[in-house]
Design a protein around this motif. Structure first.
Motif, short mmCIF file in Angstrom:
data_model
loop_
_atom_site.label_atom_id
_atom_site.label_comp_id
_atom_site.label_asym_id
_atom_site.label_seq_id
_atom_site.Cartn_x
_atom_site.Cartn_y
_atom_site.Cartn_z
N LEU A 169 0.81 -1.22 0.00
CA LEU A 169 0.00 0.00 0.00
C LEU A 169 0.84 1.27 0.00
CD1 LEU A 169 -2.87 -1.04 2.43
CD2 LEU A 169 -2.65 -1.42 -0.04
N GLU A 170 2.17 1.12 0.08
CA GLU A 170 3.07 2.27 0.00
C GLU A 170 3.57 2.50 -1.42
OE1 GLU A 170 3.73 4.23 2.54
OE2 GLU A 170 2.71 3.02 4.06
N ALA A 171 3.24 1.62 -2.35
CA ALA A 171 3.73 1.73 -3.71
C ALA A 171 3.17 2.97 -4.40
CB ALA A 171 3.35 0.48 -4.50
N PRO A 172 3.90 3.53 -5.38
CA PRO A 172 3.36 4.65 -6.16
C PRO A 172 2.08 4.24 -6.87
CG PRO A 172 5.71 4.36 -6.57
CD PRO A 172 5.26 3.16 -5.80
N LEU A 173 1.23 5.22 -7.10
CA LEU A 173 -0.03 4.94 -7.79
C LEU A 173 0.17 4.73 -9.28
CD1 LEU A 173 -2.46 7.52 -6.12
CD2 LEU A 173 -1.92 5.20 -5.38
N LEU A 174 1.21 5.35 -9.84
CA LEU A 174 1.44 5.28 -11.28
C LEU A 174 2.69 4.47 -11.59
CD1 LEU A 174 0.68 8.97 -12.34
CD2 LEU A 174 -0.81 6.97 -12.53
N PRO A 175 2.67 3.70 -12.73
CA PRO A 175 1.53 3.53 -13.63
C PRO A 175 0.36 2.92 -12.88
CG PRO A 175 3.17 1.82 -14.03
CD PRO A 175 3.80 2.80 -13.08
N PRO A 176 -0.87 3.08 -13.39
CA PRO A 176 -2.04 2.72 -12.58
C PRO A 176 -1.95 1.32 -11.96
CG PRO A 176 -2.73 3.84 -14.56
CD PRO A 176 -1.26 3.59 -14.71
N ILE A 177 -1.81 1.30 -10.65
CA ILE A 177 -1.64 0.08 -9.88
C ILE A 177 -3.00 -0.43 -9.43
CG2 ILE A 177 -0.70 -0.83 -7.70
CD1 ILE A 177 1.38 -0.43 -9.86
N ILE A 178 -3.10 -1.75 -9.25
CA ILE A 178 -4.29 -2.37 -8.66
C ILE A 178 -3.87 -2.88 -7.29
CG2 ILE A 178 -6.04 -4.17 -8.89
CD1 ILE A 178 -5.42 -4.05 -11.96
#
Length: 222
Positions: A169-178
């Motif tokens: 849940l700390e990962a960057p949002l982009l590229p669009p993550i699920i």
């Protein structure tokens, strides 16, 4: 409980649904998203006309009123009437595209929106309007629902998106993550609450007090 601090300023989580009625499961899920994702706010957004479900019993304005009652006094939880601003079905990709276009991009460059959905809805992702465009443009957070484990929901995902799934849940949002969130929350089903209300059975413990009081004053779901 004090909400966790904002770690993603400028990022809004969009939690859509019928909210017919909103209950403790909705609120606890929204609070978990707020705290574990570190977003600026979670918008609970009732659909005007849900494209994949039967028409809700209450009209959109009354459901929005119930959501406002449910989030009152809860920090960084917001009732949004965005999908009530235009007629017709509420397609997630259209709403997110319109919202993203209207919001400034966070700094450093990041997605401004994160859409939240339950495993039961996500397993039907291939039936959503322009779902590939949705997943190409907007990060998602999939939250477990009773009776639909994460593995079942993710099995519906096209193979080319499988590398974007993460429980970090700390990962960057982009590229669009699920993102996937492994949580266990109280989850009365809205359909079950409506059935119990019609039968005159107790529901008070499953609803935020202002929601229960509003339903009682309206005589709704009777």
């Amino acid at each position: 409980m004090t909400p966790a601090p904002v770690r993603r300023p400028g990022v809004i989580a969009i939690f859509g649904g019928m909210f017919d009625p909103p209950h403790w499961g909705h609120i606890r899920a929204a609070e978990a998203v707020r705290d574990r994702m570190g977003v600026e706010a979670v918008w609970l957004m009732p659909a005007r006309v849900p494209p994949h479900r039967e028409a809700p019993e209450l009209g959109p304005e009354e459901r929005l009123t119930l959501v406002r009652a449910a989030v009152r006094g809860r920090e960084r939880l917001v009732a949004s009437g965005f999908e009530l601003e235009r007629p017709g079905p509420s397609f997630t990709v259209d709403s997110l595209d319109r919202l993203a276009a209207a919001r400034p991009a966070p700094r450093p460059p990041e997605a401004s929106l994160l859409f939240v959905t339950g495993t039961d809805a996500f397993r039907e992702i291939r039936t959503w309007s322009r779902y590939e465009e949705l997943l190409e443009r907007h990060p998602a957070l999939v939250v477990p629902r009773v009776g639909c484990p994460l593995v079942e929901a993710l099995a519906a995902l096209p193979a080319r998106f499988s590398g974007r799934v993460t429980a970090d849940l700390e990962a960057p949002l982009l590229p669009p993550i699920i993102f996937t969130m492994d949580i266990l929350l109280p989850e009365p089903a809205s359909a079950d609450l409506r059935r119990r209300l019609r039968a005159g059975q107790p529901v008070r413990e499953d609803l935020p007090p202002p929601v229960f009081e509003r339903i009682e004053s309206l005589g709704a779901y009777r």
